[in-house]
Design an enzyme around this catalytic site. Structure first.
Site, PDB file in Angstrom:
ATOM      1  N   CYS A 133       0.807  -1.228   0.000  1.00 35.04           N
ATOM      2  CA  CYS A 133       0.000   0.000   0.000  1.00 35.04           C
ATOM      3  C   CYS A 133       0.841   1.281   0.000  1.00 35.04           C
ATOM      4  O   CYS A 133       0.516   2.245  -0.682  1.00 35.04           O
ATOM      5  CB  CYS A 133      -0.923  -0.010   1.199  1.00 35.04           C
ATOM      6  SG  CYS A 133      -0.067  -0.430   2.715  1.00 35.04           S
ATOM      7  N   HIS A 165      -2.893   6.372   3.860  1.00 36.75           N
ATOM      8  CA  HIS A 165      -1.459   6.587   4.093  1.00 36.75           C
ATOM      9  C   HIS A 165      -1.052   7.920   3.458  1.00 36.75           C
ATOM     10  O   HIS A 165      -1.273   8.153   2.267  1.00 36.75           O
ATOM     11  CB  HIS A 165      -0.637   5.464   3.455  1.00 36.75           C
ATOM     12  CG  HIS A 165      -0.742   4.138   4.167  1.00 36.75           C
ATOM     13  ND1 HIS A 165      -1.434   3.953   5.332  1.00 36.75           N
ATOM     14  CD2 HIS A 165      -0.195   2.927   3.860  1.00 36.75           C
ATOM     15  CE1 HIS A 165      -1.332   2.678   5.724  1.00 36.75           C
ATOM     16  NE2 HIS A 165      -0.586   2.040   4.840  1.00 36.75           N
TER      17      HIS A 165
HETATM   18  N1  LIG Z   1       2.253  -2.914   4.974  1.00 34.43           N
HETATM   19  C1  LIG Z   1       1.269  -1.872   4.987  1.00 34.43           C
HETATM   20  C2  LIG Z   1      -0.067  -2.399   4.572  1.00 34.43           C
HETATM   21  C3  LIG Z   1      -0.910  -1.393   3.858  1.00 34.43           C
HETATM   22  O1  LIG Z   1      -2.006  -0.936   4.248  1.00 34.43           O
HETATM   23  C4  LIG Z   1       1.169  -1.235   6.346  1.00 34.43           C
HETATM   24  O2  LIG Z   1       1.694  -1.841   7.304  1.00 34.43           O
HETATM   25  O3  LIG Z   1       0.605  -0.151   6.455  1.00 34.43           O
END
Ligand SMILES: N[C@@H](CC=O)C(=O)O
Length: 344
Positions: free
Chosen positions: A150, A242
């Site tokens: 992500c 994010h």
């Molecule tokens: N590896 C990522 C997964 C995405 O949502 C995270 O830890 O945020």
């Protein structure tokens, strides 16, 4: 046209997003859901601890959950989406591809394997043709395609746009939502009133996956891009979305207007889940923000803002919904591309 699809590992956080996104999908009909042996035989309503922000569609709640085994999946399933834990996926996905299934997977195993296409359709859809090499080498009738992590997906469409100026070096610092760690990933005692400046394995994923995605494909293999990517990954107390602070240095000097033009030119695809535009640029310097902007384009758009020139190159912030564009939506879009390109 309707394609019968299934979900491997359908009860977890990403599995639930798959269900939400497949409800009412124009081209895909969900006909099978698998999960762990504990859940097999139960109705989906009983098996899943549903936490997505819309009710379980009634017709899904009644579906009987199956074992994650090719024998347990009906033959008329044309395409499988996988959100299995990576350790399980490593073992199980090849069983499905050997049995002839096409799998579009969000699980992190095998993303960097030479013969596994790692795809963001708007960035490197042509890498899908690596499946011919994969089928030759592995003797599979089926096929395995991955989408990236992500945090990588949030940034790479912007880097692909800037690569027309010759990308050389990228620094990125992330502010990643708790849903990225899964429902049991971080406890409330760990994350409330706090930031955790470490997400295991995340920095390496961003650094290596970006180079593969931005690489060129000559019909036989992927030549990874030579851009240097340095990442610092942080968990913050947001639920979804994010946010990433990026500094990108290019061979050609660029200003913020050049970057705006490049972002506006980012491709949009004629696929059901593809957003238009791919990249939304904010002029207001305090945007994008996770709570306000993560659902742009149905959660599939990349939001950008805070563009400025700095001694370390072009600086900007980018944001994407981590469980939609960064996970289930990413696999779904790859599935739509697989159909369009005749792999399904
Ligand atoms: N590896 C990522 C997964 C995405 O949502 C995270 O830890 O945020």
């Amino acid at each position: 046209m309707s394609v019968n699809v299934g979900i491997l590992g359908g009860t977890g956080a990403v599995g639930q997003r798959f269900i939400q996104l497949l409800d009412g999908h124009s081209d895909f009909e969900l006909v099978a859901i698998t999960a762990s042996d504990d859940s097999a035989g139960k109705s989906y309503r009983e098996a899943a601890k549903w936490r997505v922000d819309s009710p379980i569609p009634d017709w899904v709640g009644d579906i009987e959950v199956r074992e994650t085994d090719p024998q347990a999946v009906p033959d008329d399933v044309d395409l499988l989406f996988s959100s299995l834990p990576s350790g399980v996926a490593e073992v199980v996905e090849p069983r499905f591809t050997e049995a002839g299934y096409v799998v579009s997977s969000n699980s992190s195993n095998s993303r960097m394997a030479d013969d596994v296409p790692l795809v963001i359709p708007e960035v490197n859809g042509e890498h899908l043709d690596l499946l011919e090499v994969q089928q030759d080498e592995r003797g599979w009738d089926g096929a395995l395609v991955k989408n990236p992590n992500c945090s990588t997906i949030t940034m790479v469409p912007t880097l692909a746009a800037l690569d027309r100026f010759g990308l050389e070096t990228v620094h990125v610092s992330t502010l990643q939502a708790v849903s990225g760690a899964g429902y049991d990933g971080v406890t409330s005692m760990e994350i409330i009133d706090n930031v955790i400046p470490h997400i295991g394995g995340e920095e390496l994923k961003m650094e290596t996956e970006s180079r593969k995605l931005l690489g060129s494909f000559d019909g036989t293999e992927i030549d990874h891009h030579d851009v240097n990517v340095s990442a610092s990954c942080n968990r913050v107390p947001t639920l979804d979305g994010h946010l990433e602070n990026v500094w990108a240095e290019t061979r050609k000097d660029i200003d913020t207007d050049d970057a705006r033009g490049a972002f506006a030119d980012a491709p949009t695809l004629d696929l059901p889940s593809a957003p238009d535009p791919l990249i939304e640029v904010f002029e207001n310097p305090d945007r994008p923000q996770p709570r306000l902007d993560r659902t742009l384009g149905g959660g599939m758009q990349i939001a950008v803002g805070g563009l400025q020139n700095t001694p370390s190159g072009l600086q900007y912030n980018c944001l994407a919904h981590n469980t939609i564009r960064g996970a289930a939506g990413a696999s779904l879009l790859n599935g739509e591309l697989l159909v369009r390109e005749g792999w399904v």
